[in-house]
Structure formats: C-alpha cells, structure tokens
Design an enzyme around this catalytic site. Sequence first.
Site, PDB file in Angstrom:
ATOM      1  NE  ARG A 210     -37.060  31.340  16.053  1.00 30.43           N
ATOM      2  CZ  ARG A 210     -37.398  32.539  16.796  1.00 30.43           C
ATOM      3  NH1 ARG A 210     -36.309  33.113  17.297  1.00 30.43           N
ATOM      4  NH2 ARG A 210     -38.764  32.781  16.923  1.00 30.43           N
ATOM      5  CG  PHE A 229     -25.132  37.135  20.277  1.00 27.82           C
ATOM      6  CD1 PHE A 229     -24.577  37.819  21.518  1.00 27.82           C
ATOM      7  CD2 PHE A 229     -24.405  37.486  19.040  1.00 27.82           C
ATOM      8  CE1 PHE A 229     -23.442  38.773  21.227  1.00 27.82           C
ATOM      9  CE2 PHE A 229     -23.469  38.451  19.004  1.00 27.82           C
ATOM     10  CZ  PHE A 229     -22.702  39.049  20.170  1.00 27.82           C
ATOM     11  CG  ASP A 251     -26.673  33.074  24.976  1.00 33.88           C
ATOM     12  OD1 ASP A 251     -27.257  33.412  23.938  1.00 33.88           O
ATOM     13  OD2 ASP A 251     -26.620  33.548  25.917  1.00 33.88           O
ATOM     14  CB  SER A 252     -22.867  35.344  27.979  1.00 34.31           C
ATOM     15  OG  SER A 252     -23.907  36.010  27.717  1.00 34.31           O
ATOM     16  CG  ASP A 301     -30.587  37.586  16.856  1.00 30.97           C
ATOM     17  OD1 ASP A 301     -30.752  39.008  16.753  1.00 30.97           O
ATOM     18  OD2 ASP A 301     -31.440  36.785  17.470  1.00 30.97           O
ATOM     19  CB  CYS A 341     -32.823  43.737  18.006  1.00 31.51           C
ATOM     20  SG  CYS A 341     -31.858  43.598  19.355  1.00 31.51           S
TER      21      CYS A 341
HETATM   22  N1  SAH Z   1     -31.167  34.643  18.334  1.00 33.22           N
HETATM   23  C1  SAH Z   1     -32.080  34.298  19.616  1.00 33.22           C
HETATM   24  C2  SAH Z   1     -32.065  35.459  20.339  1.00 33.22           C
HETATM   25  C3  SAH Z   1     -30.655  36.173  20.732  1.00 33.22           C
HETATM   26  S1  SAH Z   1     -31.007  37.285  22.228  1.00 33.22           S
HETATM   27  C4  SAH Z   1     -33.217  33.497  19.215  1.00 33.22           C
HETATM   28  O1  SAH Z   1     -33.628  33.551  17.978  1.00 33.22           O
HETATM   29  O2  SAH Z   1     -34.097  33.215  19.989  1.00 33.22           O
HETATM   30  C5  SAH Z   1     -29.392  37.749  22.468  1.00 33.22           C
HETATM   31  C6  SAH Z   1     -28.749  36.678  23.107  1.00 33.22           C
HETATM   32  O3  SAH Z   1     -27.216  36.950  23.509  1.00 33.22           O
HETATM   33  C7  SAH Z   1     -29.217  36.635  24.795  1.00 33.22           C
HETATM   34  O4  SAH Z   1     -29.378  35.064  24.889  1.00 33.22           O
HETATM   35  C8  SAH Z   1     -27.900  36.850  25.627  1.00 33.22           C
HETATM   36  O5  SAH Z   1     -27.682  35.842  26.733  1.00 33.22           O
HETATM   37  C9  SAH Z   1     -26.935  36.750  24.882  1.00 33.22           C
HETATM   38  N2  SAH Z   1     -25.540  37.439  24.865  1.00 33.22           N
HETATM   39  C10 SAH Z   1     -25.391  38.830  25.282  1.00 33.22           C
HETATM   40  N3  SAH Z   1     -24.181  39.284  25.302  1.00 33.22           N
HETATM   41  C11 SAH Z   1     -23.326  38.160  24.992  1.00 33.22           C
HETATM   42  C12 SAH Z   1     -22.000  38.347  24.644  1.00 33.22           C
HETATM   43  N4  SAH Z   1     -21.353  39.316  24.953  1.00 33.22           N
HETATM   44  N5  SAH Z   1     -21.402  36.976  24.460  1.00 33.22           N
HETATM   45  C13 SAH Z   1     -22.476  35.672  24.330  1.00 33.22           C
HETATM   46  N6  SAH Z   1     -23.856  35.908  24.540  1.00 33.22           N
HETATM   47  C14 SAH Z   1     -24.341  37.183  24.822  1.00 33.22           C
END
Ligand code: SAH
Length: 398
Positions: A210, A229, A251-252, A301, A341
């Site tokens: 970040r 994400f 995000d979802s 991510d 990850c």
């Molecule tokens: N980049 C973030 C962490 C991401 S974790 C940070 O730095 O804090 C992954 C995220 O993807 C989660 O919040 C989850 O809700 C979201 N997610 C999972 N599948 C998804 C999809 N198909 N579309 C949108 N978001 C999704």
Amino acid sequence: MKVIRLREGKERSLARRHPWVFQGSIEKGKADPGETVRVESHAGEFLAWGAFSPESQIRVRAWTWDADERIDAAFFERRLARAIALRARMALPSDGVRLVHGEADGLPGLVVDRYGPVLSVQFLSCGVERWKATIADQLLALTGCTRLYERSDASVRQLEGLPPVRAWLRGGSDDPAASQVTIHESGWRLTVDVAEGHKTGYYLDQRDNRARFAQLVKQYGCRSVLNCFSYTGGFSVAALAGGAAEVISVDSSAAALELAKEHVALNGFDAARHAVLDADVNATLREMLQQGRTFDAIVLDPPKFAPTAAHADRASRAYKDINRLALKLLAPGGLLLTFSCSGGISADLFHKIVAGAAMDAQVDGALIARLEGAADHPTTLMFPEGEYLKGLAILKQA
Ligand code: SAH
C-alpha cells in the site's frame, strides 16, 4: 509420554525441519487432540516433539527438534517472546503488526495480530488450542495489551475437528464498538473491526505494498485509479495520498465499502475524489471495457483463488482473466499492481499467468517491481508452504 512411530523412509522431511507429519507417514501411535507426542523414526530414533491432531491429514505439527526441550508454559513464553522481539526490531511503520505468524515463528497454527491496544488471535491447530489459556495470558503479559479477541473462525479449524470460535477471550466487552480499533499505518488512519472484519480484521500483509502504491501513483502521476477487491479501501487511501484525483473502490462486501468511505473521510480526503462500487470485479471490468473507460492505475488484490496446488489450474484461468481485462483497461503508460495470495500459485507461475494475460490483451508491459508480503509475515527457509503473497508492478507501454 506417547510415541508416534513413522514408516520406514518417512523421516526425511521432518529431519530437514519441515514441521508437518502427514497421516500417511505414520506407522503407529495415537494421542489426544493437541497432546504432546514424541515422533520417532522407524528405527526408534528421536526426531521431534510435536502436537497430535487426530482428525487432520497433518497429524503432527512439530514444536521442537531438540530432544531435551520440554513443551510446557515456559516453552510458549520463549517462542512468543522471540516472535515479538523480532517484530520490535523491524521498526514497522504501523501499530498494526503481525506478532506471530504460525509455523514461521515455531508456533504452528497460531496467528497473532496486534491492532494498537487490542490483540486478535487465531488458534488453528489442536496443539495451540490445547495451550490456548497459557498462550492468551502470556500474550497479554508480553505485550501489555488487556484485550484479546479470538478469531478462530477460519475454515481450516474444521480440518482439525475444532468448532469455530469468535469471541473475546480476555478483557471482553458486550459493546460492539469495543471491537473497533483505529490503527496508524504509514501515516494513515485505518479502522479495523476485530469481530466483523476479514481474517483477524485487516490485511496487514499488504502494508508495504500500500505504501509503495502511494509512491508509484505519485511518481507516475496517476490521476484515475481503479482499486479492485478493495476491502476497506487501504489501497484507495494510498492512491489518494499519492495524489490521485478519482479513485473507485470495487468490492462485493457492502460493509467493507462503508468502511472504505469512512477511511477517506478519516484521512481528510475530499469524498468527491472517491466512489465505491458494490459489485463483482470480473463483471465490472468487462462493463467498463465495453464503456470504453480507461484508468491510469489499477490494483488487483483478489481473494485466494487456489488454496492448494490442486486448485492451481482453475485459479490460473481466473487470474489470467482479470489480469487480461485490467491490462486492456489501463491507459497507455498506466500502472498495474497485481497480486495473488494463493499458496497453490508460486511466484514463477504467477509471473507466467500475467505474461499470458498480457499476450492475450496484446499489451507490452514493463515489470518494474516484484512484490511480496510484509516482513512481519516471514517465511522460514524450511517451510515453503508459508509463502503465499506475491505481486507484480507493471507499467503498460505507451
Ligand atoms: N486489498 C485489500 C484486501 C483485499 S481482500 C486490502 O489491502 O486491505 C479481497 C477482497 O475481495 C475482499 O474484501 C472480498 O470481499 C472481495 N471479493 C471477493 N470476491 C469478489 C468478487 N468476485 N468481486 C468483488 N469483490 C470480491
């Protein structure tokens, strides 16, 4: 003392200090969940002291390879103190710190994250489950924290035959606000909910990335940023800090996006510079492409697509797909930060997947940095399974 005898020729991995003994390697021996066992070679030589897990494929996790070391309260105090002292030397730019990272700290199945004054802990193996009270008390004594929330609700607990637990273990409070803590990361303020957030509350492993993103956004003058994400908007705050004019968090999880909006305000950025989109990333990328939109920077991510190597094929296609779409959506000269990850996808394989995505998108990219998890999430030389987060920073050729 109970003894676990390995089958002939099955002692190699444990002797090389890999901490896991699989069920198929065991000739005989049984114990209660979490009980300390002496693991011996077929010939009866001492190999390690470990914790027994009657239901898991990983039947024993080693505590120590020292025959004279006793597994008692003092043992846990030494290991916890060692892990905490290591973080103290890292001078991390945050009060959100992973104090204990399981196998890498010689405590298989234990994850301890510190968010300011609160500890958020996962007990994910029978061994640490059995020593839970000892570990909890020692963590409070070693850190000076008074509150410890247990987030033992990860699915891997099931494989150990353990029920999910999500509750205050020490210093509890019924007030839902008690589970919210604001940490200071790289000069930003971020609110973490240890009860409701993902994992222990936040993705501390992405801390360095970040901060790096903020620098890159600034250096390359990225104005429009798509954070896919986004969770609670960590990379979005970084983009705003780097000077981006227009940031979209996708995000979802609606709850995560609410917190993303709060984070923009909490850090003093104009809300007009940030928008949230509660949607599926894949569908969003496709729609935006159809609309002919472009972005100066995109972050990908995603959650773990491949928990183990067995899922690698399907996961590879999923990674390739989103990377292809993102590379197309980038403006010429734009910046892509892309992560995996998944323990089941190696850094090498991830590189190949993204290269394949660029081929399909007919994009030329300059790889400007290889990224990994932050230092407080170390891997040990003997335990490659611990390595999971990898990323690439790519500039699309103009
Ligand atoms: N980049 C973030 C962490 C991401 S974790 C940070 O730095 O804090 C992954 C995220 O993807 C989660 O919040 C989850 O809700 C979201 N997610 C999972 N599948 C998804 C999809 N198909 N579309 C949108 N978001 C999704």
